[in-house]
Motif scaffolding. Structure first.
Motif, PDB file in Angstrom:
ATOM      1  N   LYS A  50      -2.474  -2.269   3.256  1.00 29.33           N
ATOM      2  CA  LYS A  50      -2.221  -0.731   2.677  1.00 29.33           C
ATOM      3  C   LYS A  50      -3.105  -0.900   1.411  1.00 29.33           C
ATOM      4  O   LYS A  50      -3.283   0.266   0.861  1.00 29.33           O
ATOM      5  N   GLY A  51      -3.904  -1.988   0.786  1.00 31.69           N
ATOM      6  CA  GLY A  51      -4.604  -1.590  -0.541  1.00 31.69           C
ATOM      7  C   GLY A  51      -3.751  -1.725  -1.660  1.00 31.69           C
ATOM      8  O   GLY A  51      -4.084  -1.173  -2.621  1.00 31.69           O
ATOM      9  N   LEU A  52      -2.337  -1.964  -1.521  1.00 35.37           N
ATOM     10  CA  LEU A  52      -1.624  -1.841  -2.691  1.00 35.37           C
ATOM     11  C   LEU A  52      -1.704  -3.333  -3.416  1.00 35.37           C
ATOM     12  O   LEU A  52      -1.408  -2.888  -4.639  1.00 35.37           O
ATOM     13  N   VAL A  53      -1.928  -4.329  -3.030  1.00 30.98           N
ATOM     14  CA  VAL A  53      -2.124  -5.526  -3.682  1.00 30.98           C
ATOM     15  C   VAL A  53      -3.561  -6.225  -3.470  1.00 30.98           C
ATOM     16  O   VAL A  53      -3.976  -5.904  -2.265  1.00 30.98           O
ATOM     17  N   SER A  54      -3.957  -7.101  -4.248  1.00 34.49           N
ATOM     18  CA  SER A  54      -5.261  -7.740  -4.069  1.00 34.49           C
ATOM     19  C   SER A  54      -4.855  -9.090  -4.065  1.00 34.49           C
ATOM     20  O   SER A  54      -4.084  -9.575  -4.810  1.00 34.49           O
ATOM     21  N   LEU A  55      -5.752 -10.113  -3.556  1.00 32.39           N
ATOM     22  CA  LEU A  55      -5.411 -11.605  -3.230  1.00 32.39           C
ATOM     23  C   LEU A  55      -6.125 -12.100  -4.729  1.00 32.39           C
ATOM     24  O   LEU A  55      -7.520 -11.696  -4.619  1.00 32.39           O
ATOM     25  N   VAL A  56      -5.599 -12.812  -5.259  1.00 27.85           N
ATOM     26  CA  VAL A  56      -6.233 -13.438  -6.555  1.00 27.85           C
ATOM     27  C   VAL A  56      -6.840 -14.822  -6.129  1.00 27.85           C
ATOM     28  O   VAL A  56      -6.150 -15.643  -5.356  1.00 27.85           O
ATOM     29  N   ALA A  57      -7.999 -15.100  -6.352  1.00 29.69           N
ATOM     30  CA  ALA A  57      -8.691 -16.319  -6.033  1.00 29.69           C
ATOM     31  C   ALA A  57      -8.078 -17.774  -6.679  1.00 29.69           C
ATOM     32  O   ALA A  57      -7.502 -17.395  -7.811  1.00 29.69           O
ATOM     33  N   GLY A  58      -7.785 -18.767  -6.036  1.00 31.48           N
ATOM     34  CA  GLY A  58      -7.093 -19.962  -6.473  1.00 31.48           C
ATOM     35  C   GLY A  58      -6.833 -20.795  -5.623  1.00 31.48           C
ATOM     36  O   GLY A  58      -6.847 -20.485  -4.218  1.00 31.48           O
ATOM     37  N   ASP A  59      -6.108 -22.073  -5.996  1.00 35.62           N
ATOM     38  CA  ASP A  59      -5.880 -22.967  -4.856  1.00 35.62           C
ATOM     39  C   ASP A  59      -4.388 -22.471  -4.148  1.00 35.62           C
ATOM     40  O   ASP A  59      -4.340 -23.010  -2.975  1.00 35.62           O
ATOM     41  N   GLU A  60      -3.401 -21.678  -4.741  1.00 38.08           N
ATOM     42  CA  GLU A  60      -2.427 -21.037  -4.102  1.00 38.08           C
ATOM     43  C   GLU A  60      -2.646 -19.701  -4.070  1.00 38.08           C
ATOM     44  O   GLU A  60      -3.154 -19.128  -4.951  1.00 38.08           O
ATOM     45  N   PRO A  61      -2.204 -19.060  -2.964  1.00 36.70           N
ATOM     46  CA  PRO A  61      -2.361 -17.791  -2.819  1.00 36.70           C
ATOM     47  C   PRO A  61      -1.608 -16.910  -3.921  1.00 36.70           C
ATOM     48  O   PRO A  61      -0.264 -17.045  -4.094  1.00 36.70           O
ATOM     49  N   ARG A  62      -2.100 -16.129  -4.600  1.00 36.56           N
ATOM     50  CA  ARG A  62      -1.518 -15.085  -5.440  1.00 36.56           C
ATOM     51  C   ARG A  62      -1.790 -13.759  -5.244  1.00 36.56           C
ATOM     52  O   ARG A  62      -2.842 -13.309  -4.961  1.00 36.56           O
ATOM     53  N   TYR A  63      -0.909 -12.911  -5.798  1.00 40.39           N
ATOM     54  CA  TYR A  63      -1.338 -11.625  -5.447  1.00 40.39           C
ATOM     55  C   TYR A  63      -1.051 -10.713  -6.829  1.00 40.39           C
ATOM     56  O   TYR A  63      -0.172 -11.016  -7.633  1.00 40.39           O
ATOM     57  N   ALA A  64      -1.895  -9.589  -6.653  1.00 36.25           N
ATOM     58  CA  ALA A  64      -1.815  -8.739  -7.981  1.00 36.25           C
ATOM     59  C   ALA A  64      -1.850  -7.315  -7.592  1.00 36.25           C
ATOM     60  O   ALA A  64      -2.275  -6.898  -6.417  1.00 36.25           O
ATOM     61  N   PRO A  65      -0.748  -6.383  -8.510  1.00 39.34           N
ATOM     62  CA  PRO A  65      -0.823  -5.154  -7.936  1.00 39.34           C
ATOM     63  C   PRO A  65      -2.274  -4.351  -8.311  1.00 39.34           C
ATOM     64  O   PRO A  65      -2.787  -4.527  -9.100  1.00 39.34           O
ATOM     65  N   SER A  66      -2.457  -3.401  -7.370  1.00 40.80           N
ATOM     66  CA  SER A  66      -3.534  -2.372  -7.507  1.00 40.80           C
ATOM     67  C   SER A  66      -3.198  -1.423  -8.351  1.00 40.80           C
ATOM     68  O   SER A  66      -1.858  -1.102  -8.623  1.00 40.80           O
ATOM     69  N   PRO A  67      -3.913  -0.739  -9.189  1.00 42.35           N
ATOM     70  CA  PRO A  67      -3.330   0.266 -10.022  1.00 42.35           C
ATOM     71  C   PRO A  67      -2.832   1.277  -9.237  1.00 42.35           C
ATOM     72  O   PRO A  67      -3.310   1.884  -8.363  1.00 42.35           O
ATOM     73  N   PRO A  68      -1.585   1.811  -9.681  1.00 41.32           N
ATOM     74  CA  PRO A  68      -0.460   2.721  -8.795  1.00 41.32           C
ATOM     75  C   PRO A  68      -1.303   4.024  -8.462  1.00 41.32           C
ATOM     76  O   PRO A  68      -1.241   4.537  -7.391  1.00 41.32           O
ATOM     77  N   ASP A  69      -1.960   4.407  -9.551  1.00 36.48           N
ATOM     78  CA  ASP A  69      -2.633   5.862  -9.435  1.00 36.48           C
ATOM     79  C   ASP A  69      -3.847   5.745  -8.163  1.00 36.48           C
ATOM     80  O   ASP A  69      -4.166   6.909  -7.620  1.00 36.48           O
ATOM     81  N   VAL A  70      -4.454   4.695  -8.384  1.00 41.38           N
ATOM     82  CA  VAL A  70      -5.506   4.511  -7.384  1.00 41.38           C
ATOM     83  C   VAL A  70      -4.978   4.077  -5.972  1.00 41.38           C
ATOM     84  O   VAL A  70      -5.451   4.545  -4.909  1.00 41.38           O
ATOM     85  N   ALA A  71      -4.078   3.100  -6.109  1.00 41.66           N
ATOM     86  CA  ALA A  71      -3.323   2.449  -4.831  1.00 41.66           C
ATOM     87  C   ALA A  71      -2.712   3.634  -3.952  1.00 41.66           C
ATOM     88  O   ALA A  71      -2.793   3.609  -2.740  1.00 41.66           O
ATOM     89  N   PHE A  72      -1.958   4.485  -4.596  1.00 42.80           N
ATOM     90  CA  PHE A  72      -1.298   5.488  -3.902  1.00 42.80           C
ATOM     91  C   PHE A  72      -1.794   6.686  -3.446  1.00 42.80           C
ATOM     92  O   PHE A  72      -1.244   7.494  -2.693  1.00 42.80           O
ATOM     93  N   GLY A  73      -3.187   7.085  -4.183  1.00 45.88           N
ATOM     94  CA  GLY A  73      -3.594   8.302  -3.877  1.00 45.88           C
ATOM     95  C   GLY A  73      -4.058   8.562  -2.466  1.00 45.88           C
ATOM     96  O   GLY A  73      -3.495   9.548  -1.746  1.00 45.88           O
ATOM     97  N   PRO A  74      -4.563   7.529  -1.621  1.00 47.75           N
ATOM     98  CA  PRO A  74      -4.892   7.828  -0.183  1.00 47.75           C
ATOM     99  C   PRO A  74      -3.572   7.811   0.548  1.00 47.75           C
ATOM    100  O   PRO A  74      -3.406   8.753   1.537  1.00 47.75           O
TER     101      PRO A  74
END
Length: 336
Positions: A50-74
């Motif tokens: 849904k574009g609300l989080v992005s995958l952070v590069a690294g050995d183990e999968p980690r997720y970072a939140p997308s900015p709320p005003d950008v993520a929730f706009g669509p």
């Protein structure tokens, strides 16, 4: 809280946690929320889609939140579109239901509304629900809502609903009414005046009308009104309004932007003179005009005499005829 835009409760919990942590792996999120890692992984994949989080590069999968005003706009835009679609669908189904009910039961065509509060609510409902045009007959006095209390009109005008109003002449002589009418005109209302109007009446989009059933109450009972839906009766009321509208005199407000000022050396009236003439032709008394303009009756009479001299006419009737012949009170042509 975000269910309306397609975000589940668990997805919202995970997203909110990530906003506070900035980034985290499925196991960290699971520990914080008391969910299994498998559940959290599935939720994170859904949030990522849904574009609300992005995958952070690294050995183990980690997720970072997308900015709320950008993520929730669509999502908000899609949510608004879905709500509008649903509102339209419900409106169509409701009309189909009413149409079927009217065909099966003629009593569905007219509903009697009793009491000032109920009539006021219906006046609000038909204005809030209007999409194209409101037609009004306004008589002196009021049954449920004074003209100056109708704040719903300005909201409707602001969203592009056309208002055409025929005022009874006696109403224009009530205290404060000329200024109230001028205020409406400055906001886009199209107003005309007639010596009398036959009934109080409001018609929305040519599909529903509200008409009080008793013209003059003696204080012994509650007012009643008829809510009239699409029918031959409604068609007759629309035709009645249009016949009065065609014969009524246009009213103009002082300082209305679309009124061009008189050109130097010209004989046509300027903005304030158009306002004065519209009141004069509508039959408003010199005293009421003087009160509206905050001047003496003698000043009003002098201004009228100056207009008569400039138009080379001898009587007020001749002045009214010249105003009509020149089209000085006609509504401005719509921009095309």
């Amino acid at each position: 809280m975000l269910d309306a835009i397609g975000v589940t409760g668990d997805e919202e919990r995970v997203y909110r946690l990530l906003v506070g942590m900035f980034d985290a792996g499925p196991h960290q999120v699971a520990d914080q929320l008391g969910l299994s890692p498998a559940q959290v992984s599935a939720i994170l994949r859904s949030l990522h889609a849904k574009g609300l989080v992005s995958l952070v590069a690294g050995d183990e999968p980690r997720y970072a939140p997308s900015p709320p005003d950008v993520a929730f706009g669509p999502l908000l835009m899609r949510g608004q579109e879905s709500l509008e679609w649903a509102r339209t669908a419900v409106s169509r189904m409701a009309e189909e239901y009413r149409g079927g009910a009217r065909r099966r039961d003629a009593t569905q065509l007219v509903e009697v509304i009793t009491g000032s509060a109920a009539i006021r609510q219906q006046l609000t409902n038909i204005q809030v629900g209007a999409r194209n045009e409101l037609l009004w007959f306004c008589r002196a006095g009021h049954i449920a809502m004074a003209s100056g209390e109708n704040a719903d009109e300005y909201d409707a005008l602001a969203r592009g609903v056309r208002y055409r109003v025929v005022y009874e002449r006696a109403m224009l002589e009530e205290p404060g009414m000329i200024e109230n009418v001028a205020h409406g005109i400055r906001h886009g209302e199209e107003a005309r005046s007639s010596t009398v109007v036959p009934v109080r009446l409001a018609i929305a989009d040519g599909t529903i009308a509200l008409c009080p059933l008793v013209q003059n109450l003696d204080g012994s009972g509650e007012p009643t009104a008829a809510l009239i839906r699409e029918s031959s009766l409604l068609a007759a009321l629309i035709a009645l309004f249009e016949s009065y509208w065609e014969r009524a005199w246009p009213l103009r407000a002082d300082g209305t932007p679309q009124d061009a000022e008189r050109t130097p050396g010209g004989t046509g009236p300027d903005r304030d003179e158009r306002h004065l003439l519209s009141l004069l032709v509508a039959g408003v008394t010199d005293k009421a005009i003087a009160t509206r303009l905050a001047v003496s009756q003698r000043t009003v009479q002098r201004r009228i005499h100056d207009l008569m001299s400039r138009m080379r006419v001898q009587t007020r009737m001749q002045l009214a005829w010249e105003v009509s012949r020149q089209g000085w009170l006609d509504e401005p042509a719509a921009a095309g």
